[in-house]
Write a protein that holds these residues in place. Structure first.
Motif, PDB file in Angstrom:
ATOM      1  N   LEU A  47       0.813  -1.219   0.000  1.00  5.35           N
ATOM      2  CA  LEU A  47       0.000   0.000   0.000  1.00  5.35           C
ATOM      3  C   LEU A  47       0.841   1.261   0.000  1.00  5.35           C
ATOM      4  CD1 LEU A  47      -2.756  -1.052   2.573  1.00  5.35           C
ATOM      5  CD2 LEU A  47      -2.859  -1.120   0.071  1.00  5.35           C
ATOM      6  N   GLY A  48       2.148   1.134  -0.224  1.00 12.17           N
ATOM      7  CA  GLY A  48       2.988   2.316  -0.307  1.00 12.17           C
ATOM      8  C   GLY A  48       2.616   3.186  -1.501  1.00 12.17           C
ATOM      9  N   ASN A  49       2.728   4.485  -1.336  1.00 14.80           N
ATOM     10  CA  ASN A  49       2.416   5.459  -2.375  1.00 14.80           C
ATOM     11  C   ASN A  49       0.939   5.378  -2.817  1.00 14.80           C
ATOM     12  OD1 ASN A  49       3.105   7.606  -4.122  1.00 14.80           O
ATOM     13  ND2 ASN A  49       3.384   6.194  -5.837  1.00 14.80           N
ATOM     14  N   THR A  50       0.060   5.036  -1.877  1.00 15.24           N
ATOM     15  CA  THR A  50      -1.375   5.014  -2.157  1.00 15.24           C
ATOM     16  C   THR A  50      -2.114   5.736  -1.033  1.00 15.24           C
ATOM     17  OG1 THR A  50      -1.795   2.927  -0.994  1.00 15.24           O
ATOM     18  CG2 THR A  50      -1.177   2.796  -3.328  1.00 15.24           C
ATOM     19  N   LEU A  51      -3.324   6.192  -1.333  1.00 16.46           N
ATOM     20  CA  LEU A  51      -4.146   6.829  -0.305  1.00 16.46           C
ATOM     21  C   LEU A  51      -4.610   5.826   0.744  1.00 16.46           C
ATOM     22  CD1 LEU A  51      -6.305   9.277  -2.459  1.00 16.46           C
ATOM     23  CD2 LEU A  51      -4.222   9.761  -1.159  1.00 16.46           C
ATOM     24  N   TRP A  52      -4.720   4.549   0.364  1.00 19.23           N
ATOM     25  CA  TRP A  52      -5.048   3.531   1.352  1.00 19.23           C
ATOM     26  C   TRP A  52      -3.955   3.431   2.419  1.00 19.23           C
ATOM     27  CZ3 TRP A  52      -9.627   1.441   2.046  1.00 19.23           C
ATOM     28  CH2 TRP A  52     -10.521   1.386   0.982  1.00 19.23           C
ATOM     29  N   GLY A  53      -2.723   3.569   1.991  1.00 21.60           N
ATOM     30  CA  GLY A  53      -1.634   3.548   2.952  1.00 21.60           C
ATOM     31  C   GLY A  53      -1.652   4.748   3.886  1.00 21.60           C
ATOM     32  N   VAL A  54      -2.107   5.889   3.402  1.00 21.74           N
ATOM     33  CA  VAL A  54      -2.245   7.071   4.262  1.00 21.74           C
ATOM     34  C   VAL A  54      -3.391   6.891   5.242  1.00 21.74           C
ATOM     35  CG1 VAL A  54      -2.677   9.560   4.274  1.00 21.74           C
ATOM     36  CG2 VAL A  54      -1.274   8.542   2.467  1.00 21.74           C
ATOM     37  N   PHE A  55      -4.469   6.272   4.775  1.00 21.53           N
ATOM     38  CA  PHE A  55      -5.688   6.166   5.581  1.00 21.53           C
ATOM     39  C   PHE A  55      -5.605   5.106   6.671  1.00 21.53           C
ATOM     40  CE2 PHE A  55      -9.216   3.097   5.659  1.00 21.53           C
ATOM     41  CZ  PHE A  55     -10.101   3.770   6.502  1.00 21.53           C
ATOM     42  N   LEU A  56      -5.003   3.947   6.372  1.00 22.55           N
ATOM     43  CA  LEU A  56      -5.130   2.777   7.228  1.00 22.55           C
ATOM     44  C   LEU A  56      -4.647   2.982   8.666  1.00 22.55           C
ATOM     45  CD1 LEU A  56      -6.194  -0.084   7.069  1.00 22.55           C
ATOM     46  CD2 LEU A  56      -3.891  -0.851   6.454  1.00 22.55           C
ATOM     47  N   PRO A  57      -3.459   3.565   8.940  1.00 21.30           N
ATOM     48  CA  PRO A  57      -3.042   3.701  10.344  1.00 21.30           C
ATOM     49  C   PRO A  57      -3.936   4.622  11.170  1.00 21.30           C
ATOM     50  CG  PRO A  57      -1.163   3.885   8.868  1.00 21.30           C
ATOM     51  CD  PRO A  57      -2.383   3.955   8.016  1.00 21.30           C
ATOM     52  N   GLY A  58      -4.663   5.510  10.528  1.00 20.97           N
ATOM     53  CA  GLY A  58      -5.552   6.397  11.268  1.00 20.97           C
ATOM     54  C   GLY A  58      -7.003   5.971  11.253  1.00 20.97           C
ATOM     55  N   ALA A  59      -7.267   4.701  10.887  1.00 21.82           N
ATOM     56  CA  ALA A  59      -8.648   4.234  10.803  1.00 21.82           C
ATOM     57  C   ALA A  59      -9.322   4.183  12.166  1.00 21.82           C
ATOM     58  CB  ALA A  59      -8.691   2.856  10.139  1.00 21.82           C
ATOM     59  N   ILE A  60      -8.554   4.062  13.235  1.00 25.58           N
ATOM     60  CA  ILE A  60      -9.111   4.071  14.582  1.00 25.58           C
ATOM     61  C   ILE A  60      -8.063   4.609  15.533  1.00 25.58           C
ATOM     62  CG2 ILE A  60      -8.387   1.709  14.977  1.00 25.58           C
ATOM     63  CD1 ILE A  60     -11.476   3.510  16.450  1.00 25.58           C
ATOM     64  N   ALA A  61      -8.510   5.357  16.540  1.00 24.73           N
ATOM     65  CA  ALA A  61      -7.603   5.926  17.538  1.00 24.73           C
ATOM     66  C   ALA A  61      -8.070   5.515  18.925  1.00 24.73           C
ATOM     67  CB  ALA A  61      -7.564   7.453  17.424  1.00 24.73           C
ATOM     68  N   ALA A  62      -7.123   5.200  19.799  1.00 24.25           N
ATOM     69  CA  ALA A  62      -7.466   4.748  21.152  1.00 24.25           C
ATOM     70  C   ALA A  62      -8.236   5.814  21.919  1.00 24.25           C
ATOM     71  CB  ALA A  62      -6.182   4.373  21.893  1.00 24.25           C
ATOM     72  N   MET A  63      -7.879   7.079  21.738  1.00 27.83           N
ATOM     73  CA  MET A  63      -8.575   8.150  22.443  1.00 27.83           C
ATOM     74  C   MET A  63     -10.056   8.171  22.094  1.00 27.83           C
ATOM     75  SD  MET A  63      -8.775  10.692  24.478  1.00 27.83           S
ATOM     76  CE  MET A  63      -7.106  11.172  24.890  1.00 27.83           C
ATOM     77  N   ASN A  64     -10.385   7.945  20.825  1.00 25.22           N
ATOM     78  CA  ASN A  64     -11.789   7.963  20.417  1.00 25.22           C
ATOM     79  C   ASN A  64     -12.565   6.821  21.058  1.00 25.22           C
ATOM     80  OD1 ASN A  64     -11.206  10.182  18.810  1.00 25.22           O
ATOM     81  ND2 ASN A  64     -10.845   8.950  16.990  1.00 25.22           N
ATOM     82  N   VAL A  65     -11.956   5.649  21.155  1.00 24.67           N
ATOM     83  CA  VAL A  65     -12.613   4.522  21.822  1.00 24.67           C
ATOM     84  C   VAL A  65     -12.891   4.854  23.284  1.00 24.67           C
ATOM     85  CG1 VAL A  65     -12.387   2.097  22.473  1.00 24.67           C
ATOM     86  CG2 VAL A  65     -11.566   2.864  20.243  1.00 24.67           C
ATOM     87  N   LEU A  66     -11.927   5.468  23.955  1.00 23.67           N
ATOM     88  CA  LEU A  66     -12.115   5.810  25.369  1.00 23.67           C
ATOM     89  C   LEU A  66     -13.161   6.901  25.549  1.00 23.67           C
ATOM     90  CD1 LEU A  66      -8.391   5.723  26.562  1.00 23.67           C
ATOM     91  CD2 LEU A  66     -10.135   3.958  26.808  1.00 23.67           C
ATOM     92  N   LEU A  67     -13.240   7.855  24.617  1.00 24.67           N
ATOM     93  CA  LEU A  67     -14.272   8.889  24.711  1.00 24.67           C
ATOM     94  C   LEU A  67     -15.668   8.282  24.590  1.00 24.67           C
ATOM     95  CD1 LEU A  67     -12.743  11.795  22.563  1.00 24.67           C
ATOM     96  CD2 LEU A  67     -13.104  11.768  25.041  1.00 24.67           C
ATOM     97  N   ILE A  68     -15.863   7.393  23.625  1.00 26.19           N
ATOM     98  CA  ILE A  68     -17.167   6.755  23.468  1.00 26.19           C
ATOM     99  C   ILE A  68     -17.462   5.848  24.657  1.00 26.19           C
ATOM    100  CG2 ILE A  68     -18.547   5.244  22.025  1.00 26.19           C
ATOM    101  CD1 ILE A  68     -18.121   7.965  20.819  1.00 26.19           C
TER     102      ILE A  68
END
Length: 299
Positions: free
Chosen positions: A159-180
């Motif tokens: 997924l290098g040099n693709t928008l999928w590669g940019v998107f995937l690591p930020g698909a979920i964040a621990a802080m957001n899980v804890l807020l919900i």
């Protein structure tokens, strides 16, 4: 005797409340001047750079950008700076790439945070404390610590040099899980137990009980996720190698390196980058402030 004492106490309390509310709603003249002075100072610090940048983006080549006091109204306003930016750098294509990444991050963060928050707050399972500890531990490390391992993983997945590669690591964040999860804990356990007794499935509980009570907090998650994904610079810079795949932040750095002698063009590109954030926050601001203070049970 007791009734007379109670009446006098109630009358003193009413006088105290009237006096306090009057002092608050009708401040003295010095207090009013101080409040407005502080308000103007905060307004100048927060809004001033944005107004100056907006004014610069419309100024012609003959105007002095560094005059003092600054001239915030262009003498000869022009849209040529925006057209020049669009002709030299595909800024609108870069903006589209950033929009795709940001919207994808919002959808996955909200959905996965609701599922994960519900599991942590409302379900009992073995290893729950371990999962919570892992989530908290990931927040202790700065993103720069894991950027190398993320890059190796993305390249290994092709997924290098693709928008999928940019998107995937930020698909979920621990802080957001804890807020919900925090919002889910505000729902009385008796309500969830009653739904289980009535035969509601997990999906039905999430849809009819959890979501109506956490959607305010979910809007907070959505706004911060959108802004974070839109403004991200380091990760797209490492993943994307071809200029045709750049996101807007990386493209703006290219614009800055090529047009550093002309701040008008840089200001025009900056305005293009700010417009989506302003639109998103303007649309969702009432949900944002509602989500910060939301706590009532609905549905």
């Amino acid at each position: 005797m007791t009734t007379a004492i109670d009446r006098r106490a109630a009358e003193r309390a009413r006088r105290f409340r009237r006096r306090g509310s009057s002092d608050f709603s009708k401040p003295t003249l010095p207090g009013m001047i101080l409040r407005y002075a502080l308000l103007l100072a905060v307004f100048a610090l927060v809004i001033g750079p944005f107004v100056w940048q907006l004014s610069t983006s419309f100024k012609g080549p003959g105007e002095d950008l560094y005059a003092f006091p600054p001239n915030l109204v262009p003498q000869d306003p022009t849209f040529a700076n925006y057209s020049t930016v669009a002709d030299v750098v595909p800024v609108y294509r870069y903006a589209w790439h950033s929009l795709l990444v940001a919207l994808g991050s919002v959808v996955t963060n909200v959905a996965l945070a609701v599922f994960g928050g519900y599991a942590l707050a409302c379900m009992q399972f073995r290893g729950k404390l371990i999962a919570l500890g892992i989530l908290l531990s990931t927040m202790l490390l700065p993103a720069e610590v894991t950027v190398t391992s993320n890059l190796l993983t993305i390249n290994a997945l092709g997924l290098g040099n693709t928008l999928w590669g940019v998107f995937l690591p930020g698909a979920i964040a621990a802080m957001n899980v804890l807020l919900i999860a925090t919002a889910c804990r505000m729902i009385p356990k008796d309500v969830l137990d009653a739904a289980i007794v009535d035969g509601a499935t997990t999906w039905q509980r999430i849809r009819h009980l959890i979501w109506p009570n956490v959607r305010g907090m979910a809007s907070v998650v959505a706004i911060f996720t959108f802004i974070g994904a839109w403004d991200d610079y380091l990760w797209p810079l490492m993943v994307l190698t071809e200029p045709g795949n750049y996101t807007l932040t990386v493209g703006m750095a290219y614009l800055n390196s090529n047009f550093s002698p002309d701040p008008r063009l840089i200001a025009a590109g900056t305005m293009v980058a700010l417009v989506p954030i302003i639109i998103v926050f303007s649309i969702m601001q009432r949900y944002f402030f509602k989500g910060v203070q939301e706590g009532a049970i609905k549905g």
